[in-house]
Design a protein around this motif. Structure first.
Motif, PDB file in Angstrom:
ATOM      1  N   SER A   1       0.814  -1.224   0.000  1.00  0.00           N
ATOM      2  CA  SER A   1       0.000   0.000   0.000  1.00  0.00           C
ATOM      3  C   SER A   1       0.844   1.269   0.000  1.00  0.00           C
ATOM      4  O   SER A   1       0.311   2.375  -0.148  1.00  0.00           O
ATOM      5  N   LEU A   2       2.175   1.117   0.164  1.00  0.00           N
ATOM      6  CA  LEU A   2       3.046   2.291   0.151  1.00  0.00           C
ATOM      7  C   LEU A   2       3.171   2.844  -1.266  1.00  0.00           C
ATOM      8  O   LEU A   2       3.373   2.081  -2.218  1.00  0.00           O
ATOM      9  N   PRO A   3       3.064   4.156  -1.446  1.00  0.00           N
ATOM     10  CA  PRO A   3       3.277   4.742  -2.776  1.00  0.00           C
ATOM     11  C   PRO A   3       4.744   4.638  -3.182  1.00  0.00           C
ATOM     12  O   PRO A   3       5.639   4.798  -2.353  1.00  0.00           O
ATOM     13  N   ARG A   4       4.993   4.351  -4.448  1.00  0.00           N
ATOM     14  CA  ARG A   4       6.361   4.235  -4.958  1.00  0.00           C
ATOM     15  C   ARG A   4       6.503   5.064  -6.230  1.00  0.00           C
ATOM     16  O   ARG A   4       5.578   5.164  -7.032  1.00  0.00           O
TER      17      ARG A   4
ATOM     18  N   ARG B   1       5.886   3.475  -9.807  1.00  0.00           N
ATOM     19  CA  ARG B   1       4.577   2.960 -10.169  1.00  0.00           C
ATOM     20  C   ARG B   1       3.878   3.858 -11.178  1.00  0.00           C
ATOM     21  O   ARG B   1       4.126   5.059 -11.253  1.00  0.00           O
TER      22      ARG B   1
ATOM     23  N   LYS C   1       1.399   6.284 -12.420  1.00  0.00           N
ATOM     24  CA  LYS C   1       0.669   7.312 -11.678  1.00  0.00           C
ATOM     25  C   LYS C   1      -0.843   7.185 -11.841  1.00  0.00           C
ATOM     26  O   LYS C   1      -1.605   7.661 -11.007  1.00  0.00           O
TER      27      LYS C   1
ATOM     28  N   LYS D   1      -2.453   4.377 -11.921  1.00  0.00           N
ATOM     29  CA  LYS D   1      -2.916   3.148 -11.299  1.00  0.00           C
ATOM     30  C   LYS D   1      -3.231   3.397  -9.823  1.00  0.00           C
ATOM     31  O   LYS D   1      -2.496   4.087  -9.123  1.00  0.00           O
ATOM     32  N   ARG D   2      -4.350   2.840  -9.367  1.00  0.00           N
ATOM     33  CA  ARG D   2      -4.745   3.014  -7.968  1.00  0.00           C
ATOM     34  C   ARG D   2      -3.747   2.336  -7.038  1.00  0.00           C
ATOM     35  O   ARG D   2      -3.153   1.304  -7.371  1.00  0.00           O
ATOM     36  N   LEU D   3      -3.578   2.937  -5.855  1.00  0.00           N
ATOM     37  CA  LEU D   3      -2.742   2.307  -4.845  1.00  0.00           C
ATOM     38  C   LEU D   3      -3.395   1.020  -4.361  1.00  0.00           C
ATOM     39  O   LEU D   3      -4.614   0.895  -4.312  1.00  0.00           O
ATOM     40  N   HIS D   4      -2.549   0.065  -4.002  1.00  0.00           N
ATOM     41  CA  HIS D   4      -3.059  -1.185  -3.452  1.00  0.00           C
ATOM     42  C   HIS D   4      -3.699  -0.901  -2.099  1.00  0.00           C
ATOM     43  O   HIS D   4      -3.238  -0.050  -1.331  1.00  0.00           O
ATOM     44  N   GLU D   5      -4.769  -1.614  -1.784  1.00  0.00           N
ATOM     45  CA  GLU D   5      -5.418  -1.458  -0.492  1.00  0.00           C
ATOM     46  C   GLU D   5      -5.778  -2.826   0.068  1.00  0.00           C
ATOM     47  O   GLU D   5      -5.966  -3.798  -0.680  1.00  0.00           O
TER      48      GLU D   5
END
Length: 320
Positions: A256-259, A262, A264, A266-270
């Motif tokens: 779930s950490l932004p990198r 990645r 931009k 694409k949705r963050l993992h949750e």
């Protein structure tokens, strides 16, 4: 081992029933290390830390069982008079919000001096002189002036430095830092963390660092304990767990950490779902309602915390 929590259980009794905030929690702090405690809000990180100094409000809270071993003694067996000699002297705590932790009616100097006079037996003048030294040590400018000021006159970063000065004034063996950089901007966060680590090395103090920020843990801690609903899900060396996490909850937190690399768009993992309330916890693994690898056994029986290799532990049926 400097400090060990063994099968700690802390329950709260409310109008809605029994709340098992900490339910069989165990972790250890080695001499000279920084141990990170991570997990979602309400998972038991702060409550377990408060119990070390017997700061759980009773009622509604109550320590049901377990042991807290410090220097060979069980702190849970200490009388109120005995634990007061430990607080601030051998084990200190930096609380989450300095504005509510500092007394607005007393000057900064008075609040540092109180600790020194209580535990070190210093005179009023010597305690004030030592307070100025502590403010200088935590890089507060014009400490001779600041020592006579009240908390509301200082910025958030300055107040956090004062909290560090109070906590370290008696050179404790253990420093508990509960979200020490919350509500501070990134630059001040870095300064506070650098300050804590530098003083840790100078004073040979061990740190329990409670935070939601996995980046802070990666930069500052040697070992990490991942907590979920009052239980340890995974623990071990920071480098090994961050490189090769094993528990689905740990994997979800790290994903779930932004990198920067990645996409931009694409949705963050949750992690799907929400943490269950303590009244919802009955049988099985506490994480199974949100786990992508859930099996039938997960719903029926809770797995034990087992050692995978070289000090890395995990509580999951995937290891079977």
């Amino acid at each position: 081992m400097l400090l060990s929590l063994k099968d700690l259980k802390i329950y709260f009794y409310t109008s809605d029933g029994e709340v098992r905030a900490v339910d069989g929690l165990s972790y250890e702090l080695k001499s000279g290390e920084t141990l990170g405690l991570v997990g979602e809000s309400g998972c038991g990180k702060t409550v377990s830390a408060l119990s070390i100094l017997q700061l759980i409000q009773q009622p509604p809270g109550r320590i049901i069982g377990g042991k807290i071993i410090f220097d060979g003694d069980d702190l849970l067996r200490y009388t109120p008079a005995q634990i007061r000699k430990v607080r601030g002297k051998k084990i200190s705590m930096i609380f989450q919000e300095p504005m509510t932790s500092l007394n607005p009616l007393f000057t900064i100097g008075n609040q540092i001096s109180e600790m020194l006079r209580l535990h070190e037996g210093l005179s009023r003048k010597d305690a004030l002189d030592r307070s100025i030294e502590m403010l200088r040590l935590v890089h507060i400018p014009s400490p001779e002036k600041r020592v006579h000021e009240y908390p509301h006159l200082l910025s958030g970063g300055m107040r956090q430095r004062v909290m560090i000065a109070i906590a370290l004034s008696c050179n404790p063996k253990v420093l508990i830092a509960d979200e020490p950089t919350t509500a501070l901007d990134v630059t001040i966060q870095a300064q506070i963390l650098d300050l804590m680590l530098r003083l840790k090395d100078e004073m040979r103090t061990s740190i329990i660092l409670i935070t939601h920020d996995l980046g802070i843990i990666a930069e500052t801690a040697q070992r990490v304990v991942v907590i979920y609903s009052g239980r340890v899900m995974e623990k071990g060396d920071v480098e090994r767990i961050f490189r090769n996490p094993s528990h689905p909850y740990t994997i979800g937190l790290l994903n779930s950490l932004p990198r920067l690399h990645r996409n931009k768009k694409k949705r963050l993992h949750e992690i799907p779902g929400i943490r269950p309330t303590y009244s919802d916890i009955s049988t099985g693994c506490r994480f199974y309602p949100r786990c992508p690898h859930v099996m039938n056994i997960c719903k029926e029986h809770e797995p034990d915390l087992i050692e995978l290799e070289d000090g890395q532990w995990m509580r999951c049926w995937l290891t079977s």
